[in-house]
Design a protein around this motif. Structure first.
Motif, PDB file in Angstrom:
ATOM      1  N   VAL A  72      26.328  11.052 -32.848  1.00 56.23           N
ATOM      2  CA  VAL A  72      24.939  10.757 -32.487  1.00 56.23           C
ATOM      3  C   VAL A  72      24.881   9.520 -31.597  1.00 56.23           C
ATOM      4  O   VAL A  72      24.176   9.500 -30.591  1.00 56.23           O
ATOM      5  CB  VAL A  72      24.063  10.586 -33.750  1.00 56.23           C
ATOM      6  N   THR A  73      25.635   8.502 -31.951  1.00 59.55           N
ATOM      7  CA  THR A  73      25.649   7.274 -31.154  1.00 59.55           C
ATOM      8  C   THR A  73      26.137   7.547 -29.740  1.00 59.55           C
ATOM      9  O   THR A  73      25.553   7.073 -28.763  1.00 59.55           O
ATOM     10  CB  THR A  73      26.538   6.207 -31.816  1.00 59.55           C
ATOM     11  N   GLU A  74      27.191   8.326 -29.616  1.00 59.25           N
ATOM     12  CA  GLU A  74      27.795   8.570 -28.306  1.00 59.25           C
ATOM     13  C   GLU A  74      27.003   9.560 -27.458  1.00 59.25           C
ATOM     14  O   GLU A  74      26.986   9.441 -26.238  1.00 59.25           O
ATOM     15  CB  GLU A  74      29.236   9.077 -28.484  1.00 59.25           C
ATOM     16  N   THR A  75      26.325  10.515 -28.075  1.00 56.33           N
ATOM     17  CA  THR A  75      25.726  11.594 -27.285  1.00 56.33           C
ATOM     18  C   THR A  75      24.206  11.584 -27.210  1.00 56.33           C
ATOM     19  O   THR A  75      23.635  12.301 -26.398  1.00 56.33           O
ATOM     20  CB  THR A  75      26.157  12.976 -27.831  1.00 56.33           C
ATOM     21  N   ASN A  76      23.538  10.796 -28.053  1.00 53.54           N
ATOM     22  CA  ASN A  76      22.071  10.783 -28.062  1.00 53.54           C
ATOM     23  C   ASN A  76      21.576   9.489 -27.421  1.00 53.54           C
ATOM     24  O   ASN A  76      21.563   8.438 -28.060  1.00 53.54           O
ATOM     25  CB  ASN A  76      21.553  10.907 -29.493  1.00 53.54           C
ATOM     26  N   PRO A  77      21.158   9.552 -26.150  1.00 46.38           N
ATOM     27  CA  PRO A  77      20.761   8.326 -25.445  1.00 46.38           C
ATOM     28  C   PRO A  77      19.617   7.574 -26.116  1.00 46.38           C
ATOM     29  O   PRO A  77      19.627   6.341 -26.151  1.00 46.38           O
ATOM     30  CB  PRO A  77      20.343   8.819 -24.060  1.00 46.38           C
ATOM     31  N   GLN A  78      18.638   8.275 -26.674  1.00 50.40           N
ATOM     32  CA  GLN A  78      17.506   7.598 -27.313  1.00 50.40           C
ATOM     33  C   GLN A  78      17.961   6.845 -28.558  1.00 50.40           C
ATOM     34  O   GLN A  78      17.627   5.676 -28.744  1.00 50.40           O
ATOM     35  CB  GLN A  78      16.404   8.585 -27.670  1.00 50.40           C
ATOM     36  N   ALA A  79      18.733   7.501 -29.408  1.00 50.55           N
ATOM     37  CA  ALA A  79      19.227   6.848 -30.619  1.00 50.55           C
ATOM     38  C   ALA A  79      20.114   5.664 -30.261  1.00 50.55           C
ATOM     39  O   ALA A  79      20.028   4.598 -30.878  1.00 50.55           O
ATOM     40  CB  ALA A  79      19.983   7.847 -31.488  1.00 50.55           C
ATOM     41  N   ARG A  80      20.958   5.838 -29.260  1.00 51.45           N
ATOM     42  CA  ARG A  80      21.847   4.755 -28.826  1.00 51.45           C
ATOM     43  C   ARG A  80      21.050   3.570 -28.295  1.00 51.45           C
ATOM     44  O   ARG A  80      21.344   2.414 -28.604  1.00 51.45           O
ATOM     45  CB  ARG A  80      22.829   5.252 -27.771  1.00 51.45           C
ATOM     46  N   ARG A  81      20.023   3.824 -27.503  1.00 50.75           N
ATOM     47  CA  ARG A  81      19.199   2.760 -26.933  1.00 50.75           C
ATOM     48  C   ARG A  81      18.524   1.944 -28.042  1.00 50.75           C
ATOM     49  O   ARG A  81      18.550   0.721 -28.026  1.00 50.75           O
ATOM     50  CB  ARG A  81      18.150   3.361 -25.998  1.00 50.75           C
ATOM     51  N   VAL A  82      17.956   2.644 -29.007  1.00 49.29           N
ATOM     52  CA  VAL A  82      17.285   1.950 -30.107  1.00 49.29           C
ATOM     53  C   VAL A  82      18.301   1.182 -30.948  1.00 49.29           C
ATOM     54  O   VAL A  82      18.068   0.033 -31.333  1.00 49.29           O
ATOM     55  CB  VAL A  82      16.472   2.938 -30.974  1.00 49.29           C
ATOM     56  N   SER A 121      20.624  -3.737 -32.756  1.00 45.60           N
ATOM     57  CA  SER A 121      21.873  -4.401 -33.130  1.00 45.60           C
ATOM     58  C   SER A 121      22.233  -5.580 -32.243  1.00 45.60           C
ATOM     59  O   SER A 121      22.781  -6.565 -32.725  1.00 45.60           O
ATOM     60  CB  SER A 121      23.035  -3.402 -33.070  1.00 45.60           C
ATOM     61  N   LEU A 122      21.961  -5.457 -30.956  1.00 49.67           N
ATOM     62  CA  LEU A 122      22.479  -6.446 -30.017  1.00 49.67           C
ATOM     63  C   LEU A 122      21.435  -7.280 -29.304  1.00 49.67           C
ATOM     64  O   LEU A 122      21.761  -8.318 -28.733  1.00 49.67           O
ATOM     65  CB  LEU A 122      23.349  -5.735 -28.957  1.00 49.67           C
ATOM     66  N   LYS A 123      20.190  -6.827 -29.299  1.00 47.87           N
ATOM     67  CA  LYS A 123      19.195  -7.495 -28.468  1.00 47.87           C
ATOM     68  C   LYS A 123      18.017  -8.071 -29.236  1.00 47.87           C
ATOM     69  O   LYS A 123      17.026  -8.448 -28.644  1.00 47.87           O
ATOM     70  CB  LYS A 123      18.688  -6.525 -27.396  1.00 47.87           C
ATOM     71  N   VAL A 124      18.130  -8.118 -30.548  1.00 43.92           N
ATOM     72  CA  VAL A 124      17.031  -8.621 -31.356  1.00 43.92           C
ATOM     73  C   VAL A 124      17.378 -10.016 -31.844  1.00 43.92           C
ATOM     74  O   VAL A 124      18.465 -10.261 -32.349  1.00 43.92           O
ATOM     75  CB  VAL A 124      16.761  -7.697 -32.560  1.00 43.92           C
ATOM     76  N   GLU A 125      16.427 -10.904 -31.680  1.00 45.70           N
ATOM     77  CA  GLU A 125      16.554 -12.242 -32.214  1.00 45.70           C
ATOM     78  C   GLU A 125      15.888 -12.221 -33.588  1.00 45.70           C
ATOM     79  O   GLU A 125      14.690 -11.947 -33.707  1.00 45.70           O
ATOM     80  CB  GLU A 125      15.833 -13.218 -31.278  1.00 45.70           C
ATOM     81  N   MET A 128      32.806   1.204 -39.162  1.00 47.42           N
ATOM     82  CA  MET A 128      31.827   1.955 -38.384  1.00 47.42           C
ATOM     83  C   MET A 128      30.983   1.020 -37.523  1.00 47.42           C
ATOM     84  O   MET A 128      30.851   1.210 -36.315  1.00 47.42           O
ATOM     85  CB  MET A 128      30.912   2.761 -39.311  1.00 47.42           C
ATOM     86  N   ASP A 129      30.432  -0.010 -38.135  1.00 44.10           N
ATOM     87  CA  ASP A 129      29.550  -0.934 -37.434  1.00 44.10           C
ATOM     88  C   ASP A 129      30.303  -1.657 -36.311  1.00 44.10           C
ATOM     89  O   ASP A 129      29.792  -1.772 -35.192  1.00 44.10           O
ATOM     90  CB  ASP A 129      28.969  -1.933 -38.440  1.00 44.10           C
ATOM     91  N   GLY A 130      31.504  -2.102 -36.590  1.00 48.39           N
ATOM     92  CA  GLY A 130      32.295  -2.797 -35.579  1.00 48.39           C
ATOM     93  C   GLY A 130      32.670  -1.912 -34.406  1.00 48.39           C
ATOM     94  O   GLY A 130      32.587  -2.326 -33.242  1.00 48.39           O
ATOM     95  N   LEU A 131      33.088  -0.688 -34.701  1.00 45.95           N
ATOM     96  CA  LEU A 131      33.426   0.244 -33.618  1.00 45.95           C
ATOM     97  C   LEU A 131      32.224   0.535 -32.741  1.00 45.95           C
ATOM     98  O   LEU A 131      32.318   0.543 -31.508  1.00 45.95           O
ATOM     99  CB  LEU A 131      33.966   1.559 -34.188  1.00 45.95           C
ATOM    100  N   ILE A 132      31.079   0.778 -33.371  1.00 45.03           N
ATOM    101  CA  ILE A 132      29.875   1.083 -32.597  1.00 45.03           C
ATOM    102  C   ILE A 132      29.480  -0.101 -31.727  1.00 45.03           C
ATOM    103  O   ILE A 132      29.176   0.064 -30.539  1.00 45.03           O
ATOM    104  CB  ILE A 132      28.718   1.519 -33.529  1.00 45.03           C
ATOM    105  N   ARG A 133      29.492  -1.295 -32.287  1.00 46.37           N
ATOM    106  CA  ARG A 133      29.130  -2.484 -31.502  1.00 46.37           C
ATOM    107  C   ARG A 133      30.083  -2.669 -30.319  1.00 46.37           C
ATOM    108  O   ARG A 133      29.645  -2.945 -29.204  1.00 46.37           O
ATOM    109  CB  ARG A 133      29.127  -3.734 -32.369  1.00 46.37           C
ATOM    110  N   MET A 153      29.388   0.001 -27.689  1.00 46.43           N
ATOM    111  CA  MET A 153      28.151  -0.213 -26.932  1.00 46.43           C
ATOM    112  C   MET A 153      28.334  -1.237 -25.815  1.00 46.43           C
ATOM    113  O   MET A 153      27.682  -1.143 -24.788  1.00 46.43           O
ATOM    114  CB  MET A 153      27.001  -0.639 -27.857  1.00 46.43           C
ATOM    115  N   PHE A 154      29.223  -2.192 -25.992  1.00 50.51           N
ATOM    116  CA  PHE A 154      29.481  -3.163 -24.937  1.00 50.51           C
ATOM    117  C   PHE A 154      30.184  -2.535 -23.743  1.00 50.51           C
ATOM    118  O   PHE A 154      29.985  -2.936 -22.612  1.00 50.51           O
ATOM    119  CB  PHE A 154      30.327  -4.336 -25.453  1.00 50.51           C
ATOM    120  N   GLU A 155      31.020  -1.519 -24.015  1.00 49.18           N
ATOM    121  CA  GLU A 155      31.758  -0.858 -22.938  1.00 49.18           C
ATOM    122  C   GLU A 155      32.024   0.602 -23.307  1.00 49.18           C
ATOM    123  O   GLU A 155      33.118   0.972 -23.727  1.00 49.18           O
ATOM    124  CB  GLU A 155      33.072  -1.600 -22.678  1.00 49.18           C
TER     125      GLU A 155
END
Length: 172
Positions: free
Chosen positions: A66-76, A81-85, A138-143, A146-148
């Motif tokens: 889902v993370t790799e293939t669903n652009p909407q889910a990935r964006r959210v 995960s990465l852009k929220v303060e 899982m969390d580390g791999l996804i993060r 997402m960077f690359e």
């Protein structure tokens, strides 16, 4: 908020008319999508002691898929995960993540205990510790992905790594 208003073609006032603050806006966005690790959670409850490890592996592969293939889910997920303060007005983000993680961990621990009771995994394995390790992997791999995203296939590498962890706890 100005960036959002500009992208939407409205004023900041119009955004604040609909949402009290950034947290309310973020929650509205989050309600429209299911995070990858929430999407397949219901599938874990269908395992029995003989299939639980294969089902756990498949659950994590589904998260990666889902993370790799669903652009909407990935964006959210990327925003969450990465852009929220994590300031006070965005505490709802932290609460949702903690709640989702808690539900996932509870299900994984329950499944691991079932596998242990069925003789599928070693008696010396601590299900809570293993579930925490699986979450961290899982969390580390996804993060990192997402960077690359072009650096590796999240589905392939993630599936192999989860499989390796689960194979390492099997009874021999």
């Amino acid at each position: 908020m100005q960036h959002i208003a500009t992208q939407a073609g409205v004023t900041r006032g119009a955004i604040y008319w609909h949402f009290d603050d950034k947290g309310a806006l973020f929650n509205a966005m989050m309600e429209r999508v299911t995070l990858p690790f929430e999407c397949a959670l219901s599938s874990l409850g269908k395992s029995d002691a003989t299939t639980v490890l294969a089902d756990l592996r498949q659950y994590f592969i589904e998260i990666f898929r889902v993370t790799e293939t669903n652009p909407q889910a990935r964006r959210v997920l990327e925003i969450a995960s990465l852009k929220v303060e994590f300031v006070s007005e965005m505490d709802a983000v932290r609460v949702r993540r903690r709640q989702s993680k808690g539900e996932m961990m509870e299900q994984v621990v329950e499944r691991l205990k079932l596998a242990q009771a069925g003789g599928q995994i070693r008696a010396d394995v601590d299900p809570q510790l293993l579930a925490t390790g699986l979450w961290a992997l899982m969390d580390g791999l996804i993060r990192n992905w997402m960077f690359e995203p072009t650096s590796f296939s999240l589905i392939d590498l993630g599936g192999n790594m989860i499989g390796t962890m689960l194979d390492g706890i099997r009874t021999r």
